[in-house]
Enzyme design. Structure first.
Site, PDB file in Angstrom:
ATOM      1  N   ASN A  96       0.855  -1.182   0.000  1.00 21.14           N
ATOM      2  CA  ASN A  96       0.000   0.000   0.000  1.00 21.14           C
ATOM      3  C   ASN A  96       0.896   1.238   0.000  1.00 21.14           C
ATOM      4  OD1 ASN A  96      -1.903   2.097   0.752  1.00 21.14           O
ATOM      5  ND2 ASN A  96      -3.264   0.459   1.403  1.00 21.14           N
ATOM      6  N   HIS A 129     -12.876  -4.331   0.933  1.00 22.96           N
ATOM      7  CA  HIS A 129     -12.491  -3.699  -0.329  1.00 22.96           C
ATOM      8  C   HIS A 129     -13.616  -3.814  -1.349  1.00 22.96           C
ATOM      9  CE1 HIS A 129      -8.358  -3.879   1.273  1.00 22.96           C
ATOM     10  NE2 HIS A 129      -8.110  -2.908   0.410  1.00 22.96           N
ATOM     11  N   HIS A 130     -13.438  -3.122  -2.460  1.00 17.80           N
ATOM     12  CA  HIS A 130     -14.391  -3.164  -3.565  1.00 17.80           C
ATOM     13  C   HIS A 130     -14.430  -4.566  -4.187  1.00 17.80           C
ATOM     14  CE1 HIS A 130     -10.817  -2.950  -6.140  1.00 17.80           C
ATOM     15  NE2 HIS A 130     -10.390  -2.034  -5.283  1.00 17.80           N
ATOM     16  N   LYS A 133     -11.567  -6.222  -6.456  1.00 16.73           N
ATOM     17  CA  LYS A 133     -10.269  -6.640  -5.927  1.00 16.73           C
ATOM     18  C   LYS A 133     -10.118  -8.150  -6.079  1.00 16.73           C
ATOM     19  CE  LYS A 133      -6.998  -6.049  -2.158  1.00 16.73           C
ATOM     20  NZ  LYS A 133      -5.977  -5.650  -3.138  1.00 16.73           N
ATOM     21  N   THR A 140      -2.289  -5.336   1.990  1.00 17.95           N
ATOM     22  CA  THR A 140      -2.165  -4.490   3.178  1.00 17.95           C
ATOM     23  C   THR A 140      -2.473  -5.282   4.442  1.00 17.95           C
ATOM     24  OG1 THR A 140      -2.776  -2.540   1.892  1.00 17.95           O
ATOM     25  CG2 THR A 140      -3.012  -2.392   4.293  1.00 17.95           C
TER      26      THR A 140
END
Length: 232
Positions: A96, A129-130, A133, A140
């Site tokens: 990240n 997350h979206h 992904k 991360t």
């Protein structure tokens, strides 16, 4: 700088906007292998796990500094470091690039060290997350988990979605339009300690990637965001 964007999805397009605002030029916008990397001064790789190693090694072989934020390819990381050292190249990998997340990494390590002797607390992690992904848990989350394991002797591994002895449990959720949220929880019978990083958009990731590229240009070696941010 003349920048090659290796991977031109949502993140690549956000990086392009920020790079242009900071006075750089985008000379390659690659969605496949049809490009000549020597046209660029530096490359930023946000591609896919299957493409990352080939992208990065091609840069190193052609003496083009490269930073990568692609996750899910780290079985080839040691091979990449060896190649970079052999070719006297320049390379940064980060799970990240967000400046705030890298501060969060340090906070996480420090908290884990403090909690190591408090055996009544059990630690867990959640990442959201979206839905686009591809990997789970996120890179991360893996970095956060490994830092906890390094500092907190009650754990020797992490586990996704299932309970295992001496394994730090990680829950990975995929939700529409969530750039990235990571929460670490220490829970006992009497109280709970939470730390959370919530990304509001992709701008932070993209800005950090461009700053890392600016820092790497002209250098030789394998570095991390700790070097970029001068975090000891």
């Amino acid at each position: 700088m003349k920048i090659a964007l290796l991977g031109y999805g949502k993140m690549g397009k956000t990086i392009e906007q920020i790079a242009l605002q900071r006075g750089h030029t985008i000379v390659i916008k690659a969605k496949n292998n049809n490009y000549t990397i020597t046209e660029a001064d530096i490359a930023i790789d946000f591609s896919t796990p299957s493409a990352a190693y080939n992208n990065i090694s091609n840069c190193i072989e052609n003496n083009v500094p490269v930073i990568s934020g692609t996750t899910g390819w780290l079985e080839d990381y040691d091979k990449t470091v060896a190649l970079c050292q052999e070719k006297k190249g320049a390379f940064i990998y980060a799970s990240n690039f967000s400046l705030g997340v890298n501060v969060f990494f340090e906070l996480n390590s420090y908290l884990a060290k403090m909690m190591n002797t408090l055996k009544d607390y059990k630690v867990s992690m959640e990442e959201i997350h979206h839905t686009q992904k591809l990997d789970a848990p996120s890179g991360t989350a893996i970095t956060l988990a490994n830092d906890i394991i390094k500092e907190h002797t009650s754990y020797n591994s992490w586990s996704l979605e299932q309970e295992k002895e001496k394994a730090l449990p990680i829950t990975a959720k995929r939700t529409e339009d969530v750039p990235g949220t990571h929460s670490i929880t220490y829970k006992s019978d009497v109280d709970t300690i939470d730390i959370t990083h919530t990304a509001h958009n992709r701008q932070g990731f993209a800005l950090g990637a461009v700053i890392a590229a600016e820092w790497l240009y002209g250098k030789t070696g394998v570095f991390t965001m700790k070097d970029v941010l001068n975090i000891s």
